[in-house]
Design a protein around this motif. Structure first.
Motif, PDB file in Angstrom:
ATOM      1  N   PRO A 120      -5.088  12.617  -6.989  1.00  0.00           N
ATOM      2  CA  PRO A 120      -5.266  13.829  -6.187  1.00  0.00           C
ATOM      3  C   PRO A 120      -4.669  13.653  -4.788  1.00  0.00           C
ATOM      4  O   PRO A 120      -4.564  12.530  -4.287  1.00  0.00           O
ATOM      5  CB  PRO A 120      -6.782  14.008  -6.114  1.00  0.00           C
ATOM      6  CG  PRO A 120      -7.400  12.844  -6.772  1.00  0.00           C
ATOM      7  CD  PRO A 120      -6.330  11.987  -7.369  1.00  0.00           C
ATOM      8  N   ALA A 121      -4.337  14.747  -4.156  1.00  0.00           N
ATOM      9  CA  ALA A 121      -3.717  14.709  -2.825  1.00  0.00           C
ATOM     10  C   ALA A 121      -4.597  13.999  -1.797  1.00  0.00           C
ATOM     11  O   ALA A 121      -4.088  13.388  -0.868  1.00  0.00           O
ATOM     12  CB  ALA A 121      -3.392  16.127  -2.362  1.00  0.00           C
ATOM     13  N   ALA A 122      -5.903  14.072  -1.945  1.00  0.00           N
ATOM     14  CA  ALA A 122      -6.824  13.447  -0.983  1.00  0.00           C
ATOM     15  C   ALA A 122      -7.006  11.949  -1.216  1.00  0.00           C
ATOM     16  O   ALA A 122      -7.714  11.290  -0.451  1.00  0.00           O
ATOM     17  CB  ALA A 122      -8.175  14.142  -1.055  1.00  0.00           C
ATOM     18  N   GLN A 148       0.688   7.949   3.102  1.00  0.00           N
ATOM     19  CA  GLN A 148       1.741   7.049   3.578  1.00  0.00           C
ATOM     20  C   GLN A 148       1.515   6.608   5.021  1.00  0.00           C
ATOM     21  O   GLN A 148       2.052   5.610   5.463  1.00  0.00           O
ATOM     22  CB  GLN A 148       3.113   7.716   3.435  1.00  0.00           C
ATOM     23  CG  GLN A 148       3.529   7.893   1.988  1.00  0.00           C
ATOM     24  CD  GLN A 148       3.729   6.562   1.295  1.00  0.00           C
ATOM     25  OE1 GLN A 148       4.563   5.765   1.695  1.00  0.00           O
ATOM     26  NE2 GLN A 148       2.948   6.298   0.260  1.00  0.00           N
ATOM     27  N   SER A 149       0.723   7.365   5.726  1.00  0.00           N
ATOM     28  CA  SER A 149       0.367   7.022   7.093  1.00  0.00           C
ATOM     29  C   SER A 149      -1.127   7.270   7.226  1.00  0.00           C
ATOM     30  O   SER A 149      -1.589   8.383   7.003  1.00  0.00           O
ATOM     31  CB  SER A 149       1.156   7.891   8.071  1.00  0.00           C
ATOM     32  OG  SER A 149       0.786   7.593   9.391  1.00  0.00           O
ATOM     33  N   SER A 150      -1.863   6.237   7.548  1.00  0.00           N
ATOM     34  CA  SER A 150      -3.308   6.388   7.639  1.00  0.00           C
ATOM     35  C   SER A 150      -3.880   5.277   8.514  1.00  0.00           C
ATOM     36  O   SER A 150      -3.207   4.293   8.822  1.00  0.00           O
ATOM     37  CB  SER A 150      -3.940   6.312   6.243  1.00  0.00           C
ATOM     38  OG  SER A 150      -3.783   5.013   5.698  1.00  0.00           O
ATOM     39  N   ALA A 151      -5.135   5.433   8.871  1.00  0.00           N
ATOM     40  CA  ALA A 151      -5.814   4.388   9.635  1.00  0.00           C
ATOM     41  C   ALA A 151      -5.859   3.087   8.834  1.00  0.00           C
ATOM     42  O   ALA A 151      -5.746   1.997   9.398  1.00  0.00           O
ATOM     43  CB  ALA A 151      -7.225   4.846  10.006  1.00  0.00           C
ATOM     44  N   LEU A 152      -5.987   3.203   7.510  1.00  0.00           N
ATOM     45  CA  LEU A 152      -6.001   2.014   6.651  1.00  0.00           C
ATOM     46  C   LEU A 152      -4.686   1.249   6.780  1.00  0.00           C
ATOM     47  O   LEU A 152      -4.680   0.034   7.041  1.00  0.00           O
ATOM     48  CB  LEU A 152      -6.239   2.408   5.191  1.00  0.00           C
ATOM     49  CG  LEU A 152      -6.137   1.261   4.182  1.00  0.00           C
ATOM     50  CD1 LEU A 152      -7.323   0.315   4.330  1.00  0.00           C
ATOM     51  CD2 LEU A 152      -6.053   1.803   2.770  1.00  0.00           C
ATOM     52  N   LEU A 156       0.826  -1.212   0.000  1.00  0.00           N
ATOM     53  CA  LEU A 156       0.000   0.000   0.000  1.00  0.00           C
ATOM     54  C   LEU A 156       0.860   1.261   0.000  1.00  0.00           C
ATOM     55  O   LEU A 156       0.622   2.194  -0.771  1.00  0.00           O
ATOM     56  CB  LEU A 156      -0.948  -0.002   1.203  1.00  0.00           C
ATOM     57  CG  LEU A 156      -2.091  -1.014   1.149  1.00  0.00           C
ATOM     58  CD1 LEU A 156      -2.790  -1.088   2.503  1.00  0.00           C
ATOM     59  CD2 LEU A 156      -3.077  -0.662   0.048  1.00  0.00           C
ATOM     60  N   ARG A 157       1.860   1.295   0.878  1.00  0.00           N
ATOM     61  CA  ARG A 157       2.743   2.475   0.954  1.00  0.00           C
ATOM     62  C   ARG A 157       3.469   2.717  -0.369  1.00  0.00           C
ATOM     63  O   ARG A 157       3.533   3.836  -0.869  1.00  0.00           O
ATOM     64  CB  ARG A 157       3.759   2.301   2.074  1.00  0.00           C
ATOM     65  CG  ARG A 157       3.218   2.512   3.448  1.00  0.00           C
ATOM     66  CD  ARG A 157       4.347   2.454   4.496  1.00  0.00           C
ATOM     67  NE  ARG A 157       3.783   2.262   5.800  1.00  0.00           N
ATOM     68  CZ  ARG A 157       3.701   1.084   6.434  1.00  0.00           C
ATOM     69  NH1 ARG A 157       4.196  -0.011   5.889  1.00  0.00           N
ATOM     70  NH2 ARG A 157       3.155   0.997   7.621  1.00  0.00           N
ATOM     71  N   GLU A 158       4.046   1.664  -0.914  1.00  0.00           N
ATOM     72  CA  GLU A 158       4.835   1.812  -2.138  1.00  0.00           C
ATOM     73  C   GLU A 158       3.942   2.143  -3.334  1.00  0.00           C
ATOM     74  O   GLU A 158       4.327   2.936  -4.198  1.00  0.00           O
ATOM     75  CB  GLU A 158       5.644   0.537  -2.401  1.00  0.00           C
ATOM     76  CG  GLU A 158       6.635   0.651  -3.521  1.00  0.00           C
ATOM     77  CD  GLU A 158       7.724   1.702  -3.315  1.00  0.00           C
ATOM     78  OE1 GLU A 158       8.406   2.047  -4.306  1.00  0.00           O
ATOM     79  OE2 GLU A 158       7.899   2.218  -2.190  1.00  0.00           O
ATOM     80  N   THR A 159       2.756   1.573  -3.385  1.00  0.00           N
ATOM     81  CA  THR A 159       1.820   1.910  -4.456  1.00  0.00           C
ATOM     82  C   THR A 159       1.453   3.385  -4.375  1.00  0.00           C
ATOM     83  O   THR A 159       1.391   4.073  -5.400  1.00  0.00           O
ATOM     84  CB  THR A 159       0.553   1.030  -4.383  1.00  0.00           C
ATOM     85  OG1 THR A 159       0.948  -0.332  -4.515  1.00  0.00           O
ATOM     86  CG2 THR A 159      -0.438   1.392  -5.477  1.00  0.00           C
TER      87      THR A 159
END
Length: 174
Positions: free
Chosen positions: A53-55, A61-65, A41-44
């Motif tokens: 888009p930014a959102a 790179q850091s999220s609840a997901l 997920l991070r690398e993708t």
């Protein structure tokens, strides 16, 4: 689908000297998938950053997901490790006890998976991740594995996916 390439990389550890082909069960394949997911997920997100888009969920790179997937990745490591040993030579078992084994595995495999992403597919990937986001990580891993089973049943000739699907043990009649 790119998770399939990670499983294929793990298959390279398998010893050809064994007469009966080795395979992994659905739960073992799900564990391997879960271990790789946070880094995928991070690398993708990094690869697709300029295309989205930014959102965008995948760009974070850091999220609840990612945190949810990291927790499940940590829980899945013992089962994933056992699956790797099952596919490999028993001598690999001791090597996998090292605290460096898991990061080394993901460091080697994730770039091979994400490196195959065409930037034109970033929007589709973002949409898929957004649709899968409400599901528990284990369900997402199950979807990946069942998709591989389907491709195997269709005798897919789509490169890495077909190779990984061949690692899955046949499903007994349910």
């Amino acid at each position: 689908m790119k998770i399939a390439a990670a499983l294929a990389g793990i298959a390279l550890l398998a010893s050809p000297a064994v007469a009966q082909p080795r395979c992994i069960t659905g739960p073992e394949a799900e564990s391997l998938t879960l271990v790789a997911m946070p880094d995928i997920l991070r690398e993708t997100g990094r690869v697709c950053a300029a295309q989205l888009p930014a959102a965008s969920l995948i760009r974070r790179q850091s999220s609840a997901l990612i945190d949810r997937y990291q927790v499940e990745s940590d829980r899945a490591w013992p089962a994933a490790r056992a699956a790797i040993v099952k596919l490999s030579d028993p001598a690999v078992d001791a090597m996998l006890d090292s605290e460096f084994a898991r990061p080394l595995l993901t460091t080697l495999l994730v770039p091979q998976i994400v490196g195959r992403i065409a930037t034109r597919d970033c929007g589709t990937i973002d949409r898929m991740v957004t649709l899968l986001q409400p599901l528990p990580p284990r369900n997402t891993a199950g979807i990946v594995v069942e998709t591989l089973r389907y491709l195997k049943s269709q005798k897919s000739r789509s490169g890495d996916i077909a190779a990984v699907a061949m690692l899955l043990c046949p499903v007994e009649t349910r």
